[in-house]
Each structure stands twice: as structure tokens, then as C-alpha cells.
Design an enzyme around this catalytic site. Structure first.
Site, PDB file in Angstrom:
ATOM      1  N   CYS A  87       0.837  -1.199   0.000  1.00 22.52           N
ATOM      2  CA  CYS A  87       0.000   0.000   0.000  1.00 22.52           C
ATOM      3  C   CYS A  87       0.874   1.252   0.000  1.00 22.52           C
ATOM      4  O   CYS A  87       1.593   1.486  -0.962  1.00 22.52           O
ATOM      5  CB  CYS A  87      -0.977  -0.051   1.170  1.00 22.52           C
ATOM      6  SG  CYS A  87      -2.371   1.059   0.972  1.00 22.52           S
ATOM      7  N   HIS A 195      -3.485  -5.699   0.756  1.00 20.34           N
ATOM      8  CA  HIS A 195      -2.868  -5.945   2.062  1.00 20.34           C
ATOM      9  C   HIS A 195      -2.833  -7.430   2.438  1.00 20.34           C
ATOM     10  O   HIS A 195      -3.779  -7.925   3.069  1.00 20.34           O
ATOM     11  CB  HIS A 195      -3.672  -5.222   3.144  1.00 20.34           C
ATOM     12  CG  HIS A 195      -3.495  -3.743   3.143  1.00 20.34           C
ATOM     13  ND1 HIS A 195      -2.494  -3.108   3.821  1.00 20.34           N
ATOM     14  CD2 HIS A 195      -4.202  -2.774   2.519  1.00 20.34           C
ATOM     15  CE1 HIS A 195      -2.586  -1.796   3.648  1.00 20.34           C
ATOM     16  NE2 HIS A 195      -3.608  -1.573   2.848  1.00 20.34           N
ATOM     17  N   GLU A 197      -1.126  -8.663   4.802  1.00 21.48           N
ATOM     18  CA  GLU A 197      -1.027  -8.753   6.258  1.00 21.48           C
ATOM     19  C   GLU A 197      -2.380  -8.607   6.956  1.00 21.48           C
ATOM     20  O   GLU A 197      -2.495  -8.850   8.152  1.00 21.48           O
ATOM     21  CB  GLU A 197      -0.011  -7.717   6.786  1.00 21.48           C
ATOM     22  CG  GLU A 197      -0.522  -6.291   6.971  1.00 21.48           C
ATOM     23  CD  GLU A 197      -0.669  -5.510   5.671  1.00 21.48           C
ATOM     24  OE1 GLU A 197      -0.522  -6.099   4.585  1.00 21.48           O
ATOM     25  OE2 GLU A 197      -0.947  -4.290   5.746  1.00 21.48           O
TER      26      GLU A 197
END
Lengths: 224, 77
Positions: A87, A195, A197
Site C-alpha cells: 500500500c 494488504h 497482512e
């Protein structure tokens, strides 16, 4: 395995990133403040997290990419240390020149915050070794400036070299050729807007991102 | 000595902000606007004698991202 997560003023995915890396590796990453000028010895993975570094002033990632720590990250990447930018981290990596192109305002103007389907385009990289080529995965996105731009010659070159790691499987932000994530020439730097994560444990509702961290860590431990 | 730096998107690079402004102008009833491109103006207050080469370097190293943007420097006495 030793890892580091870079923290800028305005980073907000740094702790999520640290949790994902720790879950995969069993070791807490070093949190590295933007003023640091060196990457600690022995670090083999650096993550540049999402957020709004320096308030996105001037351009997303522009100020962060000129911060002292990024000069050290650039040097480490050139030595072959693995670097993952997610990002805002992807924006920082393009502004630093570690990855080609630029990330512009989303074509639809709106901030996009939702789960999106991605196609894995390259499953040979250290970041994507546990995925299948052509497989669809779902990662969350949350960005305003995710519209990937590069000139036609650059796009042709990175496509030809297999450096598109992930492509959006649906319209998201107007990115050239639906590119969601790209690798550098050496394959040791990955930048992506979605993302991983935020998709690493069942409580996230989706664990598609966990394989990225697991594959990376397994690869690094095998080569250590 | 002052310099004004105009940063604009290169031709052919999509400008969603310009498009939004264009729509808003039309919404206000202004016809006849063919296109809108948005950019930035950055004013630099510089020490006397700052070289043109230094100002150029400021632009290409930070103020503009030359992958997508052009810059124009205007020196103000």
C-alpha cells in the site's frame, strides 16, 4: 530469521505487518524509525508498511522515500535483502526508484476499501512460491492512490520479464493492465497495493495472505 | 529571490481530480469548459544566487515525479 518493519510518521499498518511476520517466523521484527540511517546487521527481510506517511504531503510516499532510512533500505535491496512494500509502502518503493512506475489517484476518485479478488501471475518469486500461477486470492485493499501507471515500454518490459506478481481480477482503481503488485528485476523487492497482512488469521475472515509470509520465511530459512 | 514551480501531469496521464472539477463546474451551470487539468504551484523563497541547476535538481529530485509529472520554473525577482 531477522526482519525489520519501517515506521514513518503516519504509518498505520506497521503493527499488523509485524504480527503477520511474527506469526510466520516466530520472531518479532525490529521496528525501525524513519530517522535511522542503517539497517541492523543480519536483517534479511524489510517490510515497508501501509499508512499515510508524512500525511501523503506532496505525493503519496514522496517524503518518506527521501527519509534517511529509505537510503539504507535502497542499499540493502541492492545487496539482495528482501523488501516487501504494501500500500503506502508500494508508493514509497516507486518513489524511491526501487520499483518502476508511479501510483496515482484512483481513476474513480473515491477511496476504495474492500476485499478484492486478485490473480497470481507469478508463482516463482520468493514472495509467491506457495501460490499457484493463475490462482485467485482475496486480499483487502484500502487506498486512494492505487492507480498504477507506467509508460507502455515499461509495462511491456515488466510483463515480459514476469514481474507482474498480482493482477486485479476485477475493476478496482484504474491501474494500467490491472496491475496490483510488481517485482523488481532481481525478484527480491515486491510492491503491492492490496494488504496480505490483513488476511493472515481466521479472525480476519480470510487467510489468503498467510502463504505470502510463510513462503517468504521458509525460503529465507532454507537459504540461511 | 523567489521561484515558482508549476507541477502538472504529463499529457495523456489521466487526471481524476481535473475530471471531478470539470463535473463540478458543469454542475454549477458553466458550459463551454472543454477540459480541466489540476496541478500544483510551489513557491520557493531562495537565497540570492541559488543556481538554476539547483532549482532544477530540487524539482527533479523531489517536487515533481517525472514518471507522471512535468515541471516549469518561473523565477520571480
Amino acid at each position: 530469521m531477522k526482519s525489520a518493519v519501517i515506521v514513518f510518521p503516519g504509518s498505520n499498518c506497521d503493527r499488523d505487518m509485524a504480527v503477520a511476520i511474527e506469526q510466520a517466523s516466530g520472531t518479532k521484527p525490529i521496528m525501525l524509525w524513519h530517522r535511522e540511517t542503517e539497517i541492523p546487521d543480519g536483517v534479511d527481510l524489510i517490510a515497508v508498511p501501509g499508512g499515510f506517511s508524512y500525511g501523503d504531503y506532496l505525493r503519496s510516499g514522496a517524503m518518506a522515500s527521501r527519509s534517511p532510512v529509505m537510503a539504507a533500505v535502497k542499499a540493502a535491496a541492492e545487496r539482495g535483502v528482501f523488501v516487501l512494500g504494501v500500500c503506502n509502502g508500494f508508493q514509497v518503493l516507486t518513489e524511491t526508484g526501487l520499483l518502476p512506475g508511479a501510483l496515482m489517484r484512483n481513476a474513480g476518485i473515491h477511496f476504495v476499501c474492500r476485499d478484492v479478488a486478485l490473480t497470481v501471475e507469478n508463482s516463482q518469486s520468493a514472495f509467491t512460491s506457495l501460490y499457484e500461477k493463475g490462482e485467485q486470492v482475496v486480499f483487502p485493499v484500502a487506498h486512494h492512490d492505487g492507480n498504477y501507471f507506467a509508460d507502455t515500454a515499461t509495462l511491456d518490459r515488466i510483463e515480459g520479464e514476469g514481474r507482474v506478481a498480482f493482477r486485479y481480477a476485477e475493476a478496482v482503481n484504474g491501474s494500467a493492465r490491472d496491475i496490483a503488485g510488481i517485482l523488481n528485476e532481481g525478484g527480491n523487492v515486491l510492491g503491492m497495493m492490496p494488504h496480505p497482512e490483513r488476511a493472515v488469521e481466521p479472525a480476519h475472515g480470510n487467510v489468503d495472505g498467510a502463504r505470502m509470509f510463510k513462503g517468504l520465511v521458509e525460503g529465507l530459512m532454507a537459504s540461511a | 529571490m523567489k521561484a515558482r514551480v508549476f507541477v502538472t501531469l504529463k499529457n495523456g496521464v489521466l487526471d481524476p481530480q481535473g475530471k471531478a472539477i470539470h463535473h463540478a463546474l458543469e454542475g454549477l451551470g458553466f458550459g463551454g469548459v472543454n477540459d480541466v487539468r489540476a496541478g500544483k504551484l510551489i513557491e520557493l523563497d531562495l537565497a540570492e544566487g541559488t543556481s538554476d541547476a539547483d532549482i532544477e535538481a530540487m524539482c527533479s529530485k523531489l517536487l515533481a515525479n517525472t514518471v507522471i509529472e512535468n515541471f516549469k520554473i518561473e523565477k520571480v525577482a
